[in-house]
Design an enzyme around this catalytic site. Structure first.
Site, PDB file in Angstrom:
ATOM      1  N   TYR A  62       0.830  -1.209   0.000  1.00 56.39           N
ATOM      2  CA  TYR A  62       0.000   0.000   0.000  1.00 56.39           C
ATOM      3  C   TYR A  62       0.867   1.261   0.000  1.00 56.39           C
ATOM      4  CZ  TYR A  62      -3.848   3.158   0.752  1.00 56.39           C
ATOM      5  OH  TYR A  62      -4.765   4.167   0.601  1.00 56.39           O
TER       6      TYR A  62
ATOM      7  N   PHE B 167      -5.609  21.352 -24.945  1.00 55.22           N
ATOM      8  CA  PHE B 167      -6.116  19.993 -25.039  1.00 55.22           C
ATOM      9  C   PHE B 167      -7.393  19.929 -24.203  1.00 55.22           C
ATOM     10  CE2 PHE B 167      -6.714  15.563 -23.936  1.00 55.22           C
ATOM     11  CZ  PHE B 167      -6.839  15.067 -25.221  1.00 55.22           C
ATOM     12  N   THR B 168      -8.316  19.081 -24.622  1.00 56.69           N
ATOM     13  CA  THR B 168      -9.668  19.073 -24.047  1.00 56.69           C
ATOM     14  C   THR B 168      -9.673  18.965 -22.519  1.00 56.69           C
ATOM     15  OG1 THR B 168      -9.726  16.703 -24.523  1.00 56.69           O
ATOM     16  CG2 THR B 168     -10.753  18.164 -26.131  1.00 56.69           C
TER      17      THR B 168
ATOM     18  N   ASP C 206       3.198  19.986 -20.723  1.00 53.50           N
ATOM     19  CA  ASP C 206       2.366  18.814 -20.952  1.00 53.50           C
ATOM     20  C   ASP C 206       3.271  17.894 -21.763  1.00 53.50           C
ATOM     21  OD1 ASP C 206       0.772  16.794 -21.909  1.00 53.50           O
ATOM     22  OD2 ASP C 206      -0.974  18.078 -22.225  1.00 53.50           O
TER      23      ASP C 206
ATOM     24  N   LYS D  76       0.787   7.521 -23.581  1.00 51.89           N
ATOM     25  CA  LYS D  76       1.341   7.824 -24.898  1.00 51.89           C
ATOM     26  C   LYS D  76       2.839   7.495 -24.871  1.00 51.89           C
ATOM     27  CE  LYS D  76      -2.520  10.484 -24.818  1.00 51.89           C
ATOM     28  NZ  LYS D  76      -3.396  10.561 -23.632  1.00 51.89           N
TER      29      LYS D  76
ATOM     30  N   ARG E 254     -11.823  16.008 -34.313  1.00 52.00           N
ATOM     31  CA  ARG E 254     -11.156  17.041 -33.524  1.00 52.00           C
ATOM     32  C   ARG E 254     -11.487  18.363 -34.171  1.00 52.00           C
ATOM     33  NH1 ARG E 254      -9.118  14.706 -28.534  1.00 52.00           N
ATOM     34  NH2 ARG E 254     -11.344  14.945 -28.425  1.00 52.00           N
TER      35      ARG E 254
ATOM     36  N   PHE F 178     -17.754  15.597 -26.715  1.00 47.33           N
ATOM     37  CA  PHE F 178     -17.377  14.725 -27.845  1.00 47.33           C
ATOM     38  C   PHE F 178     -17.374  13.251 -27.469  1.00 47.33           C
ATOM     39  CE2 PHE F 178     -13.138  14.080 -26.147  1.00 47.33           C
ATOM     40  CZ  PHE F 178     -12.958  15.220 -25.376  1.00 47.33           C
TER      41      PHE F 178
HETATM   42  N1  F0G Z   1      -2.544  16.075 -22.781  1.00 50.38           N
HETATM   43  C1  F0G Z   1      -2.547  15.701 -24.069  1.00 50.38           C
HETATM   44  C2  F0G Z   1      -1.757  16.493 -25.057  1.00 50.38           C
HETATM   45  C3  F0G Z   1      -3.284  14.586 -24.461  1.00 50.38           C
HETATM   46  O1  F0G Z   1      -3.284  14.236 -25.743  1.00 50.38           O
HETATM   47  C4  F0G Z   1      -4.014  13.859 -23.495  1.00 50.38           C
HETATM   48  C5  F0G Z   1      -4.804  12.695 -23.867  1.00 50.38           C
HETATM   49  C6  F0G Z   1      -3.984  14.284 -22.166  1.00 50.38           C
HETATM   50  C7  F0G Z   1      -3.220  15.393 -21.852  1.00 50.38           C
HETATM   51  C8  F0G Z   1      -4.771  13.592 -21.085  1.00 50.38           C
HETATM   52  O2  F0G Z   1      -4.192  12.388 -20.744  1.00 50.38           O
HETATM   53  O3  F0G Z   1      -5.913  10.688 -21.435  1.00 50.38           O
HETATM   54  O4  F0G Z   1      -4.039  10.107 -19.869  1.00 50.38           O
HETATM   55  O5  F0G Z   1      -5.903  11.545 -19.117  1.00 50.38           O
HETATM   56  N2  F0G Z   1      -5.079  12.440 -25.051  1.00 50.38           N
HETATM   57  C9  F0G Z   1      -5.799  11.284 -25.539  1.00 50.38           C
HETATM   58  C10 F0G Z   1      -5.955  11.413 -27.024  1.00 50.38           C
HETATM   59  C11 F0G Z   1      -7.075  10.975 -24.836  1.00 50.38           C
HETATM   60  O6  F0G Z   1      -6.622  10.560 -27.606  1.00 50.38           O
HETATM   61  O7  F0G Z   1      -5.393  12.333 -27.620  1.00 50.38           O
HETATM   62  P1  F0G Z   1      -5.063  11.108 -20.267  1.00 50.38           P
END
Ligand code: F0G
Length: 455
Positions: free
Chosen positions: A71, A123-124, A214, A257, A381, A447
């Site tokens: 843990y 980013f979203t 990021d 990634k 996108r 989305f």
């Molecule tokens: N920043 C970037 C540039 C990303 O592309 C993503 C995720 C995140 C942050 C968030 O990370 O998904 O681990 O919580 N991108 C994915 C995509 C979902 O399909 O581009 P996460």
């Protein structure tokens, strides 16, 4: 076009199911014309995302067996920490379940209501967390990043004049950090130059503003620096990556990634006070500071993935495979974002479906039609992903794109040929494609689960 042969061989295979057009039509209707809502079993080649879709190596799978599921104080945490220190150079690290877990922590810790967070495009999930914490996001990327045809080597760069203007407008004390994405996903996987990183760092630090990367696709960015920025051709990607990170104060990371794992992420930083604050918040939302929502085995796989990600042969093959797909589409005059970025080929849906207005969701429909044509899954996108502003108005982004994202170490060049051929066929027939109307719209990050019907 020449293939760069894979610097790995196949030890395990995962069969994929072939479908008929009638089956795909039914699946598309069940999914409300949203590729996020398709079942994986109905998909032939899955280019929805490069996130969490990586094929792990035999070494990583072996690493799973070394999971120390204590843990607290798991030895895999220390392995991951040492790896982050060695490859990224940051002193402290808190694991999180994925990237947005780290974004949540950073936003909550660093942002006060009324603050501004500049970023090189958005980013979203990143922007959503900044806004939830009370900040206003400001895009400070160069103008050309919003033009799909502007062919620049470092289209992810920050426009220093925009950053400077924001500092003058709102005051440095209202800017807790600049979020510097390397590479910029929504601009097309475009890199930031080392020179620009240095300049941003210098300007930010002169005003007491932190630079938080990021770092989600930082290895791809490092490769593109090696390829394109004068003076770096002879260096290893590993060395360039470490130099990039040395200009920042920390990073959020989606390990799904460039850390080559199926789940995981982290928040890293140099400031002990920021770390202290992160350890307090992480226990509330993720888990103990030594696991942050991950199993010990997940941390082990991520530590090993980080090491493999900077292998020069791996990353060369990775980038070239993505570029091969882009080159094949461009050769058939299919409109794509130039230049082809690190992780994906982006189709320019505005041009592909130039008979449709943006409010008829051309990118959403193009993604649906690509699936119907060949079982290839891609992602919108554009206007759907951009969502609404605080006043409830739709953002109308310049870029109305469909992303063909290539998972790491998963597909072959033959798969890329299938994708290129089927999209080329669709392009010849594009005039018959109608627009869409949105029939269900969730409140946040619409989305993911919105539903559509053809007009
Ligand atoms: N920043 C970037 C540039 C990303 O592309 C993503 C995720 C995140 C942050 C968030 O990370 O998904 O681990 O919580 N991108 C994915 C995509 C979902 O399909 O581009 P996460």
């Amino acid at each position: 076009k020449m293939y760069v042969a894979e610097p790995y061989k196949i030890k395990v295979v995962e069969p994929i199911r072939m479908t008929t057009r009638a089956q795909r039509q039914a699946a598309l209707e069940r999914a409300g014309h949203n590729t996020f809502l398709l079942d994986s079993r109905d998909v032939y080649i899955d280019l929805l995302t490069d996130s969490g879709t990586t094929a792990m190596s035999d070494r990583q799978w072996a690493g799973l067996m070394l999971g120390d599921e204590a843990y607290a104080g798991s030895r895999n945490f220390f392995h991951l920490l040492e790896t982050v220190q060695e490859y990224y150079g940051f002193r402290y690290m808190v694991p999180t379940h994925q990237g947005r877990g780290a974004e949540h922590l950073l936003s909550r810790i660093a942002i006060k209501p009324g603050d501004y967070v500049p970023g090189n495009m958005y980013f979203t999930t990143t922007r959503a967390h900044q806004e939830l914490a009370g900040a206003t996001f400001r895009d400070v990327i160069i103008d050309e990043a919003h033009d799909p045809q502007a062919d620049l080597p470092f289209k992810g760069n920050v426009d220093l004049r925009k950053f400077q203007a924001l500092i003058e407008e709102v005051g440095a004390e209202k800017i807790p950090y600049i979020c510097l994405a390397v590479t910029v996903n929504l601009a097309g996987g475009q890199p930031v130059s080392l020179q620009n990183i240095r300049d941003v760092s210098e300007l930010a630090h002169r005003h007491g503003i932190r630079v938080m990367f990021d770092a989600t696709r930082c290895v791809e960015n490092a490769y593109l620096i090696k390829e394109r920025e004068p003076g770096h051709a002879g260096r290893s990607v590993r060395e360039i990556l470490k130099e990039m990170m040395s200009y920042g104060d920390g990073c959020t990371m989606s390990g799904k990634k460039d850390c080559m794992v199926n789940i995981g992420g982290f928040l890293a930083m140099n400031d002990p006070e920021l770390y202290q604050a992160a350890t307090q918040l992480v226990v509330l939302y993720e888990g103990m500071p030594s696991y942050g929502g991950l199993a010990g085995r997940d941390m082990e796989a991520m530590a090993l993935g980080i090491q493999e990600s900077v292998d020069d042969d791996y990353i060369h093959h990775r980038i070239m495979q993505v570029r091969y797909l882009g080159d094949r589409l461009a050769a058939a005059d299919v409109p794509i974002v130039r230049p082809v970025g690190g992780h994906a080929v982006f189709l320019d849906a505005r041009q592909f479906l130039d008979h449709l207005p943006q409010d008829a969701f051309p990118a959403q429909m193009l993604a649906a039609q690509i699936y119907l044509q060949s079982g290839v899954r891609s992602m919108e996108r554009g206007i759907v992903s951009a969502g609404r502003d605080r006043e409830g108005q739709n953002h109308h982004p310049n870029l109305e794109l469909v992303r063909l994202t290539v998972p790491r170490r998963v597909y072959t060049y033959a798969h890329m040929d299938v994708v290129a051929d089927s999209i080329t066929d669709l392009y010849e027939d594009r005039r018959r494609i109608p627009g869409l109307t949105m029939v269900y719209e969730p409140k946040v990050l619409r989305f993911f689960t919105a539903r559509f019907e053809p007009l």
